[in-house]
Every structure is written in structure tokens, then in C-alpha cells.
Design an enzyme around this catalytic site. Structure first.
Site, PDB file in Angstrom:
ATOM      1  CG  ASP A  43     -54.288 -13.864 -27.914  1.00  0.00           C
ATOM      2  OD1 ASP A  43     -54.920 -13.350 -28.871  1.00  0.00           O
ATOM      3  OD2 ASP A  43     -54.854 -14.459 -26.975  1.00  0.00           O
ATOM      4  CB  SER A  44     -53.895 -13.128 -33.753  1.00  0.00           C
ATOM      5  OG  SER A  44     -53.329 -11.831 -33.773  1.00  0.00           O
ATOM      6  CG  ASP A  82     -54.486  -9.690 -27.231  1.00  0.00           C
ATOM      7  OD1 ASP A  82     -55.319  -8.880 -26.769  1.00  0.00           O
ATOM      8  OD2 ASP A  82     -54.660 -10.317 -28.301  1.00  0.00           O
ATOM      9  CE  LYS A 112     -57.380  -7.427 -28.275  1.00  0.00           C
ATOM     10  NZ  LYS A 112     -57.761  -8.844 -28.067  1.00  0.00           N
ATOM     11  CD  GLU A 114     -59.725 -13.547 -26.299  1.00  0.00           C
ATOM     12  OE1 GLU A 114     -60.326 -14.596 -25.978  1.00  0.00           O
ATOM     13  OE2 GLU A 114     -58.903 -13.495 -27.230  1.00  0.00           O
ATOM     14  CD  GLU A 180     -62.325 -12.007 -33.114  1.00  0.00           C
ATOM     15  OE1 GLU A 180     -61.661 -11.624 -32.146  1.00  0.00           O
ATOM     16  OE2 GLU A 180     -61.919 -12.875 -33.923  1.00  0.00           O
TER      17      GLU A 180
HETATM   18  O1  KIV Z   1     -55.246 -11.325 -31.155  1.00  0.00           O
HETATM   19  C1  KIV Z   1     -55.744 -10.556 -31.989  1.00  0.00           C
HETATM   20  O2  KIV Z   1     -55.203 -10.299 -33.070  1.00  0.00           O
HETATM   21  C2  KIV Z   1     -57.009  -9.928 -31.647  1.00  0.00           C
HETATM   22  C3  KIV Z   1     -57.752  -9.233 -32.748  1.00  0.00           C
HETATM   23  C4  KIV Z   1     -58.402 -10.251 -33.579  1.00  0.00           C
HETATM   24  C5  KIV Z   1     -58.686  -8.226 -32.235  1.00  0.00           C
HETATM   25  O3  KIV Z   1     -57.446 -10.025 -30.549  1.00  0.00           O
END
Ligand code: KIV
Length: 275
Positions: A43-44, A82, A112, A114, A180
Site C-alpha cells: 500500500d506504499s 497489502d 499482507k 499490519e 519494519e
Molecule cells: O507497503 C509496503 O511497501 C510495505 C513494505 C514497506 C514492506 O508494506
């Protein structure tokens, strides 16, 4: 058929595993060609593709749109997508339904999310539904408004919390966990105390694998990166140079030169002019 989560479940203590983010078809194709073990549609993308200050505004639709494009370019490389902010925090039901939607609509292999102890029930339920989960603890950017962007686990209480989180996500059935921004020696301790694979980002060299953001490690955006980011290439200056050269050549009528043009026979043109 994608390679699947075996790269994580079978390589702990054998070889380091590699993960990199990607957000579109073309970059996924390059990553797949590189032989990197897996692609994370992080989600970056909110930061590096959409220009948001944080990942908080990213939606399910954003993740599905980009996730599906990446899966189309990834060949047999495994893709993890994500779960965006508020797609799993509200309830176990939301978590399972949104994880299922991401998997069905993108074709990814895993999701994924968090959080540690507090979201272990979500991880367990998603895994129970047949969807592999990669956990993410330490600095969790979706909680930026609570924790900021700072190294986690530097005092006794937060270091213990990191260990508890790591054990909670392992117990819940996560196949791997991203660590992280945690001190290297703490990441080592976590890695040694888990059976599942740890993937570090800003967590030193002792994790079982590493992940980096595509745009950061290639200097795509031309931003000053975080301390832990090594810029393996300077794509920003390559692209900038090419764009400036294009502009100059067009303005000076140098482009398109002979080799970039289509011809027409004189007699055809003569007839048209004479009409
Ligand atoms: O969103 C992302 O790119 C991430 C990485 C920083 C692990 O979660």
C-alpha cells in the site's frame, strides 16, 4: 501457476529470500525477469504512485486495480497484496471478506496486513479461509498517526511487545512476517525465535530475507530515501536525462531523424500534389 509460499516455508535457515514491491504490469515483468522470489503490491503505492503523504487513504479498489496488473506481469513469481487501512481493522468478518476479495479479483497468492497481537484473530480467520497471510510488525505505516515513522523496539517495553507480536502472528498461522524499522539485534532475536520466515526492511542483515520499495531502491522518484534504503540504481536521472534530450531534439527538429520516418514514392506524392 505461481510458485507459491513454499519459497518462504522451505528456505528458513537455507538461503535468504528476496521481495520487492511493484505496482504495475511493466515493473512486475522486470521483477519476474530478475528472479526475485516474490512481489509485494504494497500500500506504499499510496506514497510512491498516488502521491499521498501516508498510506491511510489507499482503498480496496486501489489495491485490486494495481494488484491485478502486477499479477498479469508477474509470470510465475508469487504476488502478495497489502490489505489497505480499514479493510481488516473493523472486524474479523471484514478481514476475511476483504482478503477473499483481494485474492479473487487480483489472482494474488497471499495478502499482507499490519499489526501483531491485536490482529492475530484476523490472521487466523483469513488463513482458515485458505488465504496465506504475511504479517507486518514493528513500524506499521497505517498507524502513522499513532506511532509516527520511527524505529520501533528500542526500549525494553516495545522490544518485548515486538517479540509478543512476532509470536502471536506465527501462532495465528502467518507464513512470514515483515519486520519494519527495528534494531538489527532485536530483529536477529525475533528471527531466531520464530519458525516462520522474517523479512526485514530497515531491520539489519540477520532476517531471513529482505524487502524494499521499488521506487526507493531505484531512485525512481528522486526523493531522499530513508537511512536503510540502498539505491541500487539512479533511474530518476536516467529518465530525466532522456526526457530532456527528447525535448531538445524535438525543439531543434533533430528528432525524428531519418531512421524514424516512413517514406512515400515520388510518383504517389506527385499525383496528390497535382490533384
Ligand atoms: O507497503 C509496503 O511497501 C510495505 C513494505 C514497506 C514492506 O508494506
Amino acid at each position: 501457476m505461481k510458485k507459491g509460499i513454499r519459497v518462504y516455508t522451505e528456505n528458513k535457515n537455507k538461503r535468504k529470500v528476496t521481495m520487492i514491491t511493484a505496482y504495475d504490469y511493466s515493473s512486475a515483468r522486470i521483477v519476474a525477469e530478475s528472479g526475485i522470489d516474490s512481489i509485494l503490491v504494497g500500500d506504499s503505492l499510496g506514497n510512491v504512485v498516488m502521491g499521498y503523504e501516508t498510506t491511510v487513504p489507499v482503498t480496496m479498489e486501489d489495491m485490486i486495480h494495481h494488484g491485478a496488473a502486477v499479477v498479469r506481469g508477474a509470470g510465475d513469481t508469487m504476488v502478495v497484496v497489502d490489505m489497505p487501512f480499514m479493510s481488516y481493522q473493523g472486524s474479523v468478518y471484514d478481514a476475511v471478506m476483504n482478503a477473499g476479495r483481494i485474492m479473487k479479483e487480483t489472482g494474488c497468492t497471499a495478502v499482507k496486513l499490519e499489526g501483531g497481537v491485536e490482529y492475530a484473530d484476523r490472521i487466523q480467520a483469513i488463513v482458515q479461509a485458505g488465504i496465506p497471510v504475511c504479517a507486518h510488525i514493528g513500524l506499521t505505516p497505517q498507524s502513522v498517526n499513532q506511532m509516527g515513522y520511527k524505529v520501533q523496539g528500542t526500549d525494553e517495553a516495545t522490544a518485548k511487545k515486538l517479540l509478543e507480536d512476532a509470536h502471536a502472528v506465527e501462532k495465528a498461522g502467518a507464513f512470514a512476517v515483515v519486520l519494519e524499522c527495528v534494531p538489527e539485534r532485536l530483529a536477529k532475536l525475533v528471527t531466531e525465535s520464530l519458525h516462520i520466515t522474517t523479512i526485514g526492511i530497515g531491520a539489519g542483515v540477520y532476517t531471513d530475507g529482505q524487502v524494499l520499495v521499488f521506487h526507493d531502491m531505484l531512485n525512481y522518484n528522486g526523493n531522499t530515501p530513508a537511512k536503510f534504503v540502498k539505491q541500487f540504481a539512479d533511474v530518476h536521472s536516467v529518465i530525466l536525462g532522456a526526457l530532456q534530450e527528447y525535448k531538445n531534439e524535438v525543439e531543434n527538429s533533430e528528432y525524428p531523424s531519418k531512421e524514424y520516418k516512413y517514406g512515400i514514392k515520388d510518383e504517389v506524392l506527385d499525383k496528390i500534389y497535382s490533384n
